[in-house]
Scaffold this motif. Structure first.
Motif, mmCIF file in Angstrom:
data_model
loop_
_atom_site.group_PDB
_atom_site.id
_atom_site.type_symbol
_atom_site.label_atom_id
_atom_site.label_comp_id
_atom_site.label_asym_id
_atom_site.label_seq_id
_atom_site.Cartn_x
_atom_site.Cartn_y
_atom_site.Cartn_z
ATOM 1 N N GLU A 85 0.844 -1.183 0.000
ATOM 2 C CA GLU A 85 0.000 0.000 0.000
ATOM 3 C C GLU A 85 0.888 1.245 0.000
ATOM 4 O O GLU A 85 1.966 1.263 0.593
ATOM 5 N N LYS A 86 0.416 2.300 -0.654
ATOM 6 C CA LYS A 86 1.211 3.526 -0.780
ATOM 7 C C LYS A 86 1.468 4.160 0.584
ATOM 8 O O LYS A 86 0.665 3.997 1.502
ATOM 9 N N PRO A 87 2.613 4.863 0.723
ATOM 10 C CA PRO A 87 3.772 4.882 -0.171
ATOM 11 C C PRO A 87 4.618 3.626 0.042
ATOM 12 O O PRO A 87 4.339 2.850 0.963
ATOM 13 N N ALA A 88 5.657 3.460 -0.762
ATOM 14 C CA ALA A 88 6.459 2.241 -0.653
ATOM 15 C C ALA A 88 7.077 2.094 0.734
ATOM 16 O O ALA A 88 7.178 0.984 1.257
ATOM 17 N N ALA A 89 7.489 3.204 1.340
ATOM 18 C CA ALA A 89 8.146 3.156 2.650
ATOM 19 C C ALA A 89 8.100 4.531 3.294
ATOM 20 O O ALA A 89 7.670 5.511 2.674
ATOM 21 N N SER A 90 8.577 4.591 4.532
ATOM 22 C CA SER A 90 8.578 5.862 5.270
ATOM 23 C C SER A 90 9.628 6.831 4.759
ATOM 24 O O SER A 90 9.497 8.040 4.924
ATOM 25 N N SER A 91 10.689 6.306 4.168
ATOM 26 C CA SER A 91 11.786 7.147 3.698
ATOM 27 C C SER A 91 12.242 6.698 2.320
ATOM 28 O O SER A 91 11.978 5.565 1.890
ATOM 29 N N VAL A 111 3.115 -0.813 -6.014
ATOM 30 C CA VAL A 111 2.683 0.040 -4.906
ATOM 31 C C VAL A 111 1.236 0.453 -5.163
ATOM 32 O O VAL A 111 0.873 0.818 -6.286
ATOM 33 N N GLY A 112 0.421 0.400 -4.121
ATOM 34 C CA GLY A 112 -1.015 0.610 -4.264
ATOM 35 C C GLY A 112 -1.453 2.055 -4.393
ATOM 36 O O GLY A 112 -1.976 2.629 -3.434
ATOM 37 N N HIS A 113 -1.288 2.625 -5.565
ATOM 38 C CA HIS A 113 -1.834 3.952 -5.848
ATOM 39 C C HIS A 113 -3.191 3.762 -6.537
ATOM 40 O O HIS A 113 -3.325 3.830 -7.757
ATOM 41 N N VAL A 114 -4.207 3.553 -5.708
ATOM 42 C CA VAL A 114 -5.508 3.096 -6.192
ATOM 43 C C VAL A 114 -6.213 4.117 -7.080
ATOM 44 O O VAL A 114 -7.012 3.737 -7.951
ATOM 45 N N GLU A 115 -5.923 5.407 -6.925
ATOM 46 C CA GLU A 115 -6.615 6.410 -7.732
ATOM 47 C C GLU A 115 -6.312 6.277 -9.222
ATOM 48 O O GLU A 115 -7.071 6.764 -10.062
ATOM 49 N N ARG A 116 -5.217 5.622 -9.580
ATOM 50 C CA ARG A 116 -4.946 5.361 -10.994
ATOM 51 C C ARG A 116 -6.077 4.562 -11.644
ATOM 52 O O ARG A 116 -6.254 4.609 -12.860
ATOM 53 N N PHE A 117 -6.814 3.810 -10.812
ATOM 54 C CA PHE A 117 -7.849 2.918 -11.328
ATOM 55 C C PHE A 117 -9.252 3.465 -11.108
ATOM 56 O O PHE A 117 -10.233 2.767 -11.349
ATOM 57 N N ASN A 118 -9.343 4.710 -10.654
ATOM 58 C CA ASN A 118 -10.638 5.362 -10.561
ATOM 59 C C ASN A 118 -11.159 5.588 -11.981
ATOM 60 O O ASN A 118 -10.446 6.149 -12.820
ATOM 61 N N PRO A 119 -12.373 5.147 -12.300
ATOM 62 C CA PRO A 119 -12.878 5.322 -13.672
ATOM 63 C C PRO A 119 -12.827 6.763 -14.176
ATOM 64 O O PRO A 119 -12.620 6.994 -15.374
ATOM 65 N N ALA A 120 -12.985 7.732 -13.273
ATOM 66 C CA ALA A 120 -12.902 9.135 -13.699
ATOM 67 C C ALA A 120 -11.494 9.469 -14.190
ATOM 68 O O ALA A 120 -11.323 10.221 -15.163
ATOM 69 N N ILE A 121 -10.485 8.918 -13.538
ATOM 70 C CA ILE A 121 -9.093 9.134 -13.959
ATOM 71 C C ILE A 121 -8.808 8.385 -15.250
ATOM 72 O O ILE A 121 -8.124 8.901 -16.156
ATOM 73 N N THR A 122 -9.313 7.171 -15.373
ATOM 74 C CA THR A 122 -9.110 6.387 -16.599
ATOM 75 C C THR A 122 -9.628 7.160 -17.818
ATOM 76 O O THR A 122 -8.941 7.267 -18.843
ATOM 77 N N HIS A 123 -10.823 7.723 -17.697
ATOM 78 C CA HIS A 123 -11.406 8.470 -18.811
ATOM 79 C C HIS A 123 -10.696 9.812 -19.019
ATOM 80 O O HIS A 123 -10.510 10.250 -20.155
#
Length: 297
Positions: A85-91, A111-123
């Motif tokens: 899950e984001k971010p990869a690490a503390s430092s 790394v889990g940057h889930v907003e990349r997969f928001n349909p609004a972002i996809t479009h």
């Protein structure tokens, strides 16, 4: 695919819920320091014991950020693919240590940057293809979440939008100015504004805080001849164009099929495990680029 989950807080339980809905995926084991509810799967309070005893292809790491390195390195040691899950690490240093281990062991990672997969972002990303971008304005605000104690808004919220800016433009960030303050949090910033200069003289601004009584997640992009407004919560996208001298314009509502971003992200992760094709998943290198900005002096 046999998937293990370590960390069953709010985000870990979301992963558990979504993975249970997916075909051809088995959650083989769960790990946390304390069992707070009943699960069907074997439960461990020690990660190494779980990794030794259970058939796990990949591990979802949803522990607090300061534990990411420790957990990731242990999983990599056992040859497990990892989703952090984001971010990869503390430092930045810890993130590079994880990256080095991934390369040496040859495991798959994201790394889990889930907003990349928001349909609004996809479009929105599709709409921006080949367009001349002038500015990007992102607002990510809301009430203070008591569960967040180890990081501030830059690490918890702004990382989403720094990553999104790079993702939707395909451009590098050249200069950054960050203004932040602490109003209600005990140890970390809870209010910040980031100003960024990208390649092609694209200017971006991010406004983020934990001081607002309601959630707002908006991305606005000004381009040559068209202006876009995306609502990431409502998963809507509007385009404004044909600007006239009397300040009139044409509005277009872009049809979006709503979906759960985490489901789409985990679907992409499973595909990546099977095919080796990363697709739109964020890499550890992507997260390091973001950490360089949030940790800038």
């Amino acid at each position: 695919m046999n998937i293990g989950i370590v960390g069953l807080g709010s985000m870990g339980k979301n992963h558990y819920r979504v993975l249970k809905r997916m075909d051809n995926v088995t959650i083989t084991a769960l790990c946390d320091i304390k069992k707070t509810e009943n699960f069907d799967e074997p439960f461990y309070d020690d990660l190494e014991t779980m990794l030794k005893n259970e058939p796990i292809d990949a591990l979802i790491i949803a522990v607090p950020t300061f534990l990411h390195k420790e957990v990731a390195l242990k999983a990599i040691e056992y040859g497990k693919d990892i989703f952090i899950e984001k971010p990869a690490a503390s430092s930045i240093e810890d993130a590079y240590e994880i990256l080095d281990a991934v390369k040496q062991k040859g495991v798959k990672s994201c790394v889990g940057h889930v907003e990349r997969f928001n349909p609004a972002i996809t479009h929105l990303k599709s709409e921006l293809h080949n367009r001349v971008i002038y500015t990007i304005e992102i607002t990510r605000i809301g009430p203070f979440p008591p569960r967040i104690s180890d990081v501030g808004v830059l690490t918890d919220l702004a990382v989403h939008d720094i990553d999104l800016i790079r993702f939707i433009t395909g451009k590098d960030i050249l200069q950054t100015s960050i203004y932040k303050s602490r109003k209600i949090h005990n140890h970390h910033e809870d209010n910040a504004v980031l100003s960024l200069l990208l390649e092609n003289e694209i200017v971006a601004n991010i406004t983020t805080n934990w001081l607002t009584p309601f959630k707002r997640r908006k991305v606005e992009v000004a381009c040559k001849e068209v202006y876009y407004e995306a609502d990431l919560i409502g998963q809507t996208l509007h385009a404004y164009s044909d600007f006239q001298t009397d300040n009139s314009y044409r509005t277009r509502d872009i049809h979006i099929k709503k979906d759960e971003p985490l489901y789409k992200e985990l679907e992409a992760f499973i595909h990546y495990l099977r095919s080796g094709q990363r697709g739109d998943l964020a890499s550890i290198e992507d997260s390091i680029q973001t950490l360089h900005i949030t940790h800038a002096k």
